[in-house]
Every structure is written in C-alpha cells, then in structure tokens.
Design a protein around this motif. Structure first.
Motif, PDB file in Angstrom:
ATOM      1  N   ASP A   1      -4.085   5.549  20.044  1.00  0.00           N
ATOM      2  CA  ASP A   1      -3.883   6.872  19.402  1.00  0.00           C
ATOM      3  C   ASP A   1      -2.513   7.400  19.909  1.00  0.00           C
ATOM      4  O   ASP A   1      -1.820   8.113  19.178  1.00  0.00           O
ATOM      5  CB  ASP A   1      -4.907   7.651  19.719  1.00  0.00           C
ATOM      6  CG  ASP A   1      -6.193   7.082  18.699  1.00  0.00           C
ATOM      7  OD1 ASP A   1      -5.968   6.333  17.862  1.00  0.00           O
ATOM      8  OD2 ASP A   1      -7.378   7.760  18.980  1.00  0.00           O
ATOM      9  N   ILE A   2      -2.427   7.471  21.423  1.00  0.00           N
ATOM     10  CA  ILE A   2      -1.318   7.989  22.192  1.00  0.00           C
ATOM     11  C   ILE A   2       0.005   7.308  21.880  1.00  0.00           C
ATOM     12  O   ILE A   2       0.743   7.728  21.350  1.00  0.00           O
ATOM     13  CB  ILE A   2      -1.648   8.080  23.581  1.00  0.00           C
ATOM     14  CG1 ILE A   2      -3.045   8.784  23.960  1.00  0.00           C
ATOM     15  CG2 ILE A   2      -0.322   8.443  24.430  1.00  0.00           C
ATOM     16  CD1 ILE A   2      -3.229   8.893  25.489  1.00  0.00           C
ATOM     17  N   GLU A   3       0.070   5.812  21.888  1.00  0.00           N
ATOM     18  CA  GLU A   3       1.168   5.259  21.263  1.00  0.00           C
ATOM     19  C   GLU A   3       1.525   5.586  19.817  1.00  0.00           C
ATOM     20  O   GLU A   3       2.640   5.752  19.831  1.00  0.00           O
ATOM     21  CB  GLU A   3       0.576   3.592  21.585  1.00  0.00           C
ATOM     22  CG  GLU A   3       1.957   2.701  21.265  1.00  0.00           C
ATOM     23  CD  GLU A   3       1.386   1.213  21.314  1.00  0.00           C
ATOM     24  OE1 GLU A   3       2.378   0.358  20.737  1.00  0.00           O
ATOM     25  OE2 GLU A   3       0.292   0.948  21.651  1.00  0.00           O
ATOM     26  N   ARG A   4       0.674   5.528  19.189  1.00  0.00           N
ATOM     27  CA  ARG A   4       0.970   5.832  17.747  1.00  0.00           C
ATOM     28  C   ARG A   4       1.440   7.137  17.509  1.00  0.00           C
ATOM     29  O   ARG A   4       2.297   7.375  16.692  1.00  0.00           O
ATOM     30  CB  ARG A   4      -0.308   5.592  16.660  1.00  0.00           C
ATOM     31  CG  ARG A   4      -0.787   4.105  16.643  1.00  0.00           C
ATOM     32  CD  ARG A   4      -2.099   4.186  16.034  1.00  0.00           C
ATOM     33  NE  ARG A   4      -2.312   2.556  15.758  1.00  0.00           N
ATOM     34  CZ  ARG A   4      -3.524   2.197  15.558  1.00  0.00           C
ATOM     35  NH1 ARG A   4      -4.422   3.146  15.572  1.00  0.00           N
ATOM     36  NH2 ARG A   4      -3.987   0.906  15.189  1.00  0.00           N
TER      37      ARG A   4
ATOM     38  N   ARG B   1      -3.768  13.039  14.989  1.00  0.00           N
ATOM     39  CA  ARG B   1      -4.897  12.533  15.836  1.00  0.00           C
ATOM     40  C   ARG B   1      -4.314  12.743  17.364  1.00  0.00           C
ATOM     41  O   ARG B   1      -5.201  13.237  17.974  1.00  0.00           O
ATOM     42  CB  ARG B   1      -4.923  11.239  15.464  1.00  0.00           C
ATOM     43  CG  ARG B   1      -6.093  10.533  16.264  1.00  0.00           C
ATOM     44  CD  ARG B   1      -6.393   9.299  15.652  1.00  0.00           C
ATOM     45  NE  ARG B   1      -7.778   8.868  16.220  1.00  0.00           N
ATOM     46  CZ  ARG B   1      -8.479   7.972  15.589  1.00  0.00           C
ATOM     47  NH1 ARG B   1      -8.063   7.475  14.330  1.00  0.00           N
ATOM     48  NH2 ARG B   1      -9.555   7.617  16.424  1.00  0.00           N
ATOM     49  N   MET B   2      -3.051  12.906  17.596  1.00  0.00           N
ATOM     50  CA  MET B   2      -2.474  12.902  19.005  1.00  0.00           C
ATOM     51  C   MET B   2      -2.804  14.489  19.356  1.00  0.00           C
ATOM     52  O   MET B   2      -3.135  14.896  20.419  1.00  0.00           O
ATOM     53  CB  MET B   2      -1.494  12.348  19.392  1.00  0.00           C
ATOM     54  CG  MET B   2      -1.029  12.564  20.539  1.00  0.00           C
ATOM     55  SD  MET B   2       0.721  11.739  21.107  1.00  0.00           S
ATOM     56  CE  MET B   2       1.981  12.478  20.320  1.00  0.00           C
ATOM     57  N   PHE B   3      -2.419  15.293  18.381  1.00  0.00           N
ATOM     58  CA  PHE B   3      -2.560  16.917  18.600  1.00  0.00           C
ATOM     59  C   PHE B   3      -4.141  17.001  18.722  1.00  0.00           C
ATOM     60  O   PHE B   3      -4.360  18.028  19.536  1.00  0.00           O
ATOM     61  CB  PHE B   3      -2.092  17.514  17.292  1.00  0.00           C
ATOM     62  CG  PHE B   3      -0.386  17.712  17.596  1.00  0.00           C
ATOM     63  CD1 PHE B   3       0.140  17.921  18.708  1.00  0.00           C
ATOM     64  CD2 PHE B   3       0.379  17.634  16.438  1.00  0.00           C
ATOM     65  CE1 PHE B   3       1.475  18.079  18.896  1.00  0.00           C
ATOM     66  CE2 PHE B   3       1.732  17.989  16.655  1.00  0.00           C
ATOM     67  CZ  PHE B   3       2.325  17.983  17.850  1.00  0.00           C
ATOM     68  N   ALA B   4      -4.862  16.333  17.939  1.00  0.00           N
ATOM     69  CA  ALA B   4      -6.450  16.555  18.264  1.00  0.00           C
ATOM     70  C   ALA B   4      -6.490  16.290  19.538  1.00  0.00           C
ATOM     71  O   ALA B   4      -7.690  17.116  20.131  1.00  0.00           O
ATOM     72  CB  ALA B   4      -7.120  15.628  17.310  1.00  0.00           C
TER      73      ALA B   4
ATOM     74  N   ARG C   1       5.050   7.425  18.917  1.00  0.00           N
ATOM     75  CA  ARG C   1       5.881   6.881  17.661  1.00  0.00           C
ATOM     76  C   ARG C   1       5.977   7.567  16.534  1.00  0.00           C
ATOM     77  O   ARG C   1       7.370   7.450  15.771  1.00  0.00           O
ATOM     78  CB  ARG C   1       5.414   5.132  17.681  1.00  0.00           C
ATOM     79  CG  ARG C   1       6.312   4.527  16.877  1.00  0.00           C
ATOM     80  CD  ARG C   1       5.821   3.185  16.893  1.00  0.00           C
ATOM     81  NE  ARG C   1       4.523   2.915  16.116  1.00  0.00           N
ATOM     82  CZ  ARG C   1       3.547   2.338  16.604  1.00  0.00           C
ATOM     83  NH1 ARG C   1       3.543   1.596  18.031  1.00  0.00           N
ATOM     84  NH2 ARG C   1       2.300   2.269  16.007  1.00  0.00           N
ATOM     85  N   ALA C   2       5.049   8.291  16.117  1.00  0.00           N
ATOM     86  CA  ALA C   2       5.013   9.101  14.862  1.00  0.00           C
ATOM     87  C   ALA C   2       6.018  10.187  14.912  1.00  0.00           C
ATOM     88  O   ALA C   2       6.528  10.503  13.811  1.00  0.00           O
ATOM     89  CB  ALA C   2       3.813   9.646  14.548  1.00  0.00           C
ATOM     90  N   VAL C   3       6.235  10.735  16.083  1.00  0.00           N
ATOM     91  CA  VAL C   3       7.242  11.886  16.160  1.00  0.00           C
ATOM     92  C   VAL C   3       8.665  11.331  15.790  1.00  0.00           C
ATOM     93  O   VAL C   3       9.373  11.887  15.004  1.00  0.00           O
ATOM     94  CB  VAL C   3       7.401  12.365  17.704  1.00  0.00           C
ATOM     95  CG1 VAL C   3       8.476  13.448  17.665  1.00  0.00           C
ATOM     96  CG2 VAL C   3       6.256  12.920  17.948  1.00  0.00           C
TER      97      VAL C   3
ATOM     98  N   ALA D   1      -0.362  -1.288  11.135  1.00  0.00           N
ATOM     99  CA  ALA D   1      -1.264  -0.205  10.483  1.00  0.00           C
ATOM    100  C   ALA D   1      -1.388   0.711  11.762  1.00  0.00           C
ATOM    101  O   ALA D   1      -1.207   0.334  12.937  1.00  0.00           O
ATOM    102  CB  ALA D   1      -2.608  -0.811  10.176  1.00  0.00           C
ATOM    103  N   ARG D   2      -1.808   2.205  11.597  1.00  0.00           N
ATOM    104  CA  ARG D   2      -1.932   2.934  12.560  1.00  0.00           C
ATOM    105  C   ARG D   2      -3.233   3.688  11.822  1.00  0.00           C
ATOM    106  O   ARG D   2      -3.707   3.955  10.896  1.00  0.00           O
ATOM    107  CB  ARG D   2      -0.922   4.047  12.634  1.00  0.00           C
ATOM    108  CG  ARG D   2       0.527   3.285  12.786  1.00  0.00           C
ATOM    109  CD  ARG D   2       1.468   4.257  13.008  1.00  0.00           C
ATOM    110  NE  ARG D   2       2.559   3.914  12.562  1.00  0.00           N
ATOM    111  CZ  ARG D   2       3.570   4.547  12.347  1.00  0.00           C
ATOM    112  NH1 ARG D   2       3.625   5.997  11.810  1.00  0.00           N
ATOM    113  NH2 ARG D   2       4.923   4.280  11.781  1.00  0.00           N
ATOM    114  N   ALA D   3      -3.904   3.968  13.234  1.00  0.00           N
ATOM    115  CA  ALA D   3      -5.142   4.589  13.014  1.00  0.00           C
ATOM    116  C   ALA D   3      -5.006   6.030  12.413  1.00  0.00           C
ATOM    117  O   ALA D   3      -4.172   6.673  12.829  1.00  0.00           O
ATOM    118  CB  ALA D   3      -6.078   4.747  14.139  1.00  0.00           C
ATOM    119  N   LEU D   4      -6.073   6.390  11.634  1.00  0.00           N
ATOM    120  CA  LEU D   4      -6.039   7.829  11.019  1.00  0.00           C
ATOM    121  C   LEU D   4      -7.051   8.712  11.576  1.00  0.00           C
ATOM    122  O   LEU D   4      -8.012   8.271  12.149  1.00  0.00           O
ATOM    123  CB  LEU D   4      -6.053   7.716   9.483  1.00  0.00           C
ATOM    124  CG  LEU D   4      -5.187   6.891   8.838  1.00  0.00           C
ATOM    125  CD1 LEU D   4      -5.700   6.870   7.204  1.00  0.00           C
ATOM    126  CD2 LEU D   4      -3.974   7.490   8.786  1.00  0.00           C
ATOM    127  N   PRO D   5      -6.790   9.964  11.757  1.00  0.00           N
ATOM    128  CA  PRO D   5      -7.539  10.925  12.487  1.00  0.00           C
ATOM    129  C   PRO D   5      -8.733  11.126  11.707  1.00  0.00           C
ATOM    130  O   PRO D   5     -10.008  11.377  12.371  1.00  0.00           O
ATOM    131  CB  PRO D   5      -6.924  12.154  12.629  1.00  0.00           C
ATOM    132  CG  PRO D   5      -5.652  11.971  11.667  1.00  0.00           C
ATOM    133  CD  PRO D   5      -5.585  10.791  11.195  1.00  0.00           C
TER     134      PRO D   5
END
Length: 622
Positions: free
Chosen positions: A150-153, A341-344, A156-158, A8-12
């Motif tokens: 958030d940064i790790e996810r 979320r990271m762009f946020a 990894r999302a890229v 699972a990954r956190a959602l913004p």
C-alpha cells in the motif's frame, strides 16, 4: 497505441464498492498542499506545456504549406517547381517546429521532476513517521506484506497522478481545443463536429467500460495482495516452516492463491480487450469520415492536397492521445484510489497520544516507579490485569514472576506506554478509574512518550535485530555514541571477543531479524544495546533466557552491577535468576497474590514456593 494492462494495484475500498467522485476530490485536496510548495515550478511547467502544444499543432499547418508548395506549376516539371516554390526556410521551420515541440516537452518534465519527487518524498516521510507513531495495537494487527505494498503503490501514485494529469490530460485537452478551432476556422463546422462527436463517444465508451471493469480489477488487486502477503508470511517464518516440514503445504496454499489470481487476471484481460476493440472502432470510423469529406473536397476543388494531408496529420496527432485516454482514465482513478489508501493510513488515529499539556520527563537520578490499581485488557471481553499494585523504589530491583499469561510482559508494555491502562473503548472516566502508572511521581499520561521512553531501557526475551551490521545494532541504543563506547558496551555484555573473532568483525551483517546469530548471541547484542543506552529505568524481560549457564552467570553479574544504580523491573520465568531481587511479586491471573524477598516467599510456603520446588525438581531430574 493500444491500451495495455499495467501492473495491478490494491484499491482502498472493499470489493464491489468503487470510490466515489467525492472520495477522489478529497484525495486531490489532500495532495494539493504538497504540490503547492512547488507552485512556481508547476506554473513554468504549464507554460512549457502550452508552448509544446502550440508547436505540435503548428506542425500540420507547415506540412500543408509544404505540400501545397510542391504542386507542379504549368510549364515546369515537379523538380523545377520545387526549386522555385519551396523556400528553404519552410523546410527548416518544419523541422525546427517538430524539434521545438519535443524540446519544450522535455524541459517541462525536467522542471516538474523536482516538484513531483519533492511531493512524493514529503508524503512518504509523513506516512512513515505516522506509522511509527501509531500504537502497538495497530502494528500487532497489521499485515506487513499488504501494508508495504500500500505504501509503495501510494508513493508511486503521486508520480503517476502528476504525470498523467500534467503530461497527458491537460495537454490533450489543449490540443483537442486547438485542433477543433483550426478545423472550424479553415474549413467548416462539419470537420470539428465529427472530431468532437468521436471524442465524446470515445470518452463515454471508455468511462462506462472502465467503471464496469473496476470491480474485476479490484478483485484481482485484492487477490494479488493476498497472494503476496501469503508468500511474505511464509518467507518471514522460514524457520517455523522448516521446523514442521510444511514446505509442501505452504506451496499448496500459495498455489491456490495464484490460481485464483490467474482466473481474475484472465477476466481482467478479456474486459481490457473489449475496451480496446471499442476504442479502435470509434477512432477508425471517425478517421474514415474525416478523410472521406476531405477527399471529396479535393475532388470538388474546394480544398487542396495540402488540406487533405493536414487533416490526416491532425487526426494522426489526435489518435495517439485519444487512444491513450482509456489508460489515462483508468490509471488516474487507480492512482487516486492508491493515494487514497495511503492517505487512509494517515487517518488512523494513534490509540496512545500525548496530552495537549504533556511535559518532558527529566531525571537526574533513578526514579520511583508505581503501578497503582492498574486494570488492563487487550480486548474488552478479556481483561488481563485486575487492580495490580506494584512499587519499584528508586534504585531498587523488583522481580515479577508467574505462569505464562499472568500479565508479566504486559506490565512492561504499559510502562513504555504502548497502551494506556483500561479497556479498549473506555471513556475518560473509566480510564481514570482503571488506575495509573507513575514515574518519579508523574502520571506517565501527563508526560511526552518520547521523553518517557528515553528514560527506559529494555532487554526483551524475544530479541529482534535489524538486517544490518553488529555495530549498527549495538549503536542503535545511542546512535551518537563513539566507537569506544560501543566497544565497551559489547565488552560488558561479554560479546566483544565473539565480534572481533568474526571474519568481518564489527561489519558482520546479522541477517533478517538477526537470524545469522544464535539466540544467545542475539540476546547479548540486545544487552549491549541497552547498556549503551544507559537508562535510569531498566526492564529485563527474561534477559538471559537464551544463554548457556557459564555466560548467564557472567552476564547476570554484569546486569546486577548495572541494576544497582537504576530502578529495575525484572520479568522472570526462571526463579533462579531473581533470588537477589529486593522484592519479588507473584502474579496469578492478572492479580498480585504474593510479594516479598526470596527467603520470605519460600518460608511462606505459598505459590512462589511451589513454583520454586517445581523448577528445582525439574533441574535435578535425570
């Protein structure tokens, strides 16, 4: 291949508000410039991908030719017919085509790897630099565990987004188009219609169920972040937990978080099983319909056995990417939200920024520092400083004393420009009326933050060290310094003998936040670090509070020698450490209530004299 539950990954977005297509589109637009730097690699990867899919679709066609060629001829046995009709080149071509499809896919990944890793590195570095540039208020309010996840996810999302889009979605669409074209051209539109209908139904089912599952997954993600953050907080504050004997209480709180997380994960898995079951039913029905028509065609003589085998092979080839579509849709949306979320974080505007015409602070001497009518509050409803006027003449030492909460350490934070004067939410006019701080006559708001902070060194009361060697922690004051300079700074801070007595010497790792060292040892490392920086402005915030009396006297003498050539602000609680200051300023409730030398303030018999008397009586009390 069935869809499986992935980490699972956190959602913004907050629970119950799934990201909109517009938000996803904005995230993709922000990602595109990072990939555009590697556009030629993306183009080559796309060409290799098309080639791989052409080879993949060609495999069933060759398989059909091979099976048809194996049909026994009248008067020949099956073995004889094979020898006559099966050219060796056809078998070799079949194997070569399968190998070629795999080779082109692997080459595509090799070509795209540098682009994907390059984009990931650029984004991660930009986020790190941006977080370093955010104001102190953000870092005081942040939740370290959740932020790191958030940064790790996000990074990894890229990789996930590029991988799923370029390696799965686009190739699947190309393969579906090619298969539909072959079926319609070689047979009739019925085969293409069944395949297309199954695809549409599969996509609709997957999207609808996945959207329904989004709220369940978001709740699970939030609970996972909360449980992780709770565990990290307890581990970071290990000593505090031990001091108060609260291990069991922390374990209960963590277990409560895990129980909520377990229930959410069960609901997530149940919804995932429903999604998988529906996907399998759609694929099974489509496969039965296709093979039924093909079998009827063979029995009627309209199709060969090779045609039946080819259709079955096409369906098997489509089965895997179609069945994987649910994972793709969910993971692409998940990657978009993680990346969003990271762009946020990049959208967080620093509270303190350099002016457009900010200039470098260049000092060739110890400067004068002034606080002129400074008003400040961390919160709008709770002002801390009320019109503080304070002058630190060039090369002189001024000490600030007062009770806890009087605003002493706030002066140091404002001097470093971690905050601007005024209250949160003030307009420019209110900021201008809230006073100013000058260094060598320059309002610090007109200077670049980097040049201002280069000119200031601090020995803080609460010394926090990096989990690295003692040498690295001292060298942090001036990374380019030579080892001899580092060693001399340690000697001046009276910690050289201690370092060289350690089994690993300078290579001794100090532990998380320096916990392997005593309070006094950490403080002497901090003093050595500041001595190495050699700044023209010095801030000493209870710089010897953790030292024993013998070491305190020695280091106080060294600090006095250091301060003699610098403009020094001393923040003190123990008045005995600042009796030699050129001026002592007494703060009470964020206001200056007294100022003068030690002797003058004692003679005045005011606030300072009462503080001195209380500390002296406490010192001599049995």
């Amino acid at each position: 291949m069935r869809e499986r539950a992935l980490p699972a990954r956190a959602l913004p977005a907050p629970p119950g508000s799934p990201p909109t297509p517009g938000e996803d589109a904005r995230t993709l637009r922000r990602l595109w410039p990072y990939l555009w730097r590697w556009r030629w690699r993306v183009g080559v990867a796309l060409a290799l991908m098309v080639g791989a899919k052409l080879a993949t679709v060609g495999v069933p066609l060759l398989l059909k030719a091979l099976v048809d060629a194996l049909n026994p001829l009248p008067g020949l046995g099956a073995q004889g017919s094979a020898l006559v009709l099966v050219p060796l080149g056809l078998v070799l071509a079949y194997g070569a085509l399968r190998w070629c499809a795999s080779l082109l896919s692997e080459l595509r990944e090799v070509v795209m790897l540098r682009a994907t890793e390059g984009a990931t590195r650029a984004i991660a570095l930009q986020v790190f630099e941006h977080l370093q540039g955010l104001s102190l208020r953000f870092h005081l309010e942040r939740h370290t565990g959740a932020l790191s996840r958030d940064i790790e996810r996000g990074t990894r999302a890229v990789q996930s987004l590029v991988s799923y889009a370029l390696y799965s979605v686009v190739p699947t669409l190309i393969e579906v188009a090619l298969v539909l074209g072959v079926l319609a051209f070689k047979f009739d539109l019925g085969y293409a219609a069944i395949t297309l209908a199954a695809l549409v139904l599969y996509v609709v089912w997957t999207v609808r169920i996945t959207q329904w599952r989004t709220g369940i997954r978001r709740e699970m993600n939030e609970l996972e972040s909360a449980s992780s953050a709770r565990a990290i907080d307890a581990l970071l504050n290990y000593e505090t937990v031990k001091y108060f004997n609260n291990e069991a209480w922390e374990a209960r709180r963590y277990d409560e978080s895990l129980q909520r997380l377990r229930r959410a994960r069960v609901r997530t898995q149940a919804s995932l099983s429903l999604l998988n079951a529906g996907q399998q039913l759609i694929i099974a029905l489509a496969l039965v319909a296709m093979l039924w028509r093909a079998t009827q065609g063979v029995l009627d003589g309209r199709m060969t056995l090779g045609d039946l085998v080819m259709i079955n092979a096409f369906m098997i080839q489509l089965y895997l990417p179609l069945n994987f579509l649910g994972v793709l849709y969910r993971e692409i949306r998940q990657s978009l939200t993680d990346l969003g979320r990271m762009f946020a974080l990049l959208d967080r505007t620093p509270e303190v920024t350099d002016a457009a015409d900010a200039r470098e602070l260049r000092l060739t001497h110890a400067p004068e520092v002034r606080f002129e009518g400074v008003h400040f509050g961390y919160e709008r409803a709770r002002p801390i400083l009320h019109g503080v006027d304070l002058v630190i003449p060039a090369g002189r030492t001024v000490a600030v004393v007062g009770a806890s909460g009087a605003g002493k350490s706030t002066l140091a934070r404002l001097l470093f420009r971690f905050f601007d004067v005024g209250l949160p939410g003030d307009d420019p006019a209110a900021r201008a009326a809230a006073g100013r701080i000058t260094v060598d006559g320059h309002d610090i708001r007109t200077l670049t933050q980097a040049s201002l902070r280069r000119a200031i060194g601090i020995v803080p009361q609460d010394t926090v060290l990096f989990n690295d060697t003692i040498e690295v922690n001292i060298r942090y004051g001036r990374p380019e310094a030579s080892f001899d300079e580092v060693r001399e700074a340690a000697r001046a801070a009276h910690i050289l003998d201690f370092i060289e007595s350690l089994p690993q010497g300078w290579h001794t790792v100090v532990g998380e936040r320096g916990l392997k060292l005593s309070g006094g040892e950490k403080q002497r490392v901090a003093i050595a670090r500041t001595l190495l920086k050699n700044p023209p402005i010095l801030v000493l915030d209870e710089a010897t509070s953790a030292l024993d009396s013998a070491n305190e006297r020695a280091i106080q003498a060294e600090l006095r020698r250091l301060a003699a050539q610098r403009t020094t602000l001393v923040i003190a609680h123990r008045l005995s450490t600042i009796v030699d200051a050129h001026e002592i300023v007494v703060l009470d409730g964020g206001r200056v209530v007294e100022r003068g030398t030690h002797a003058e303030l004692l003679a005045a018999g005011g606030h300072y004299a009462r503080l001195w008397a209380m500390q002296q009586s406490a010192h001599v009390a049995p």
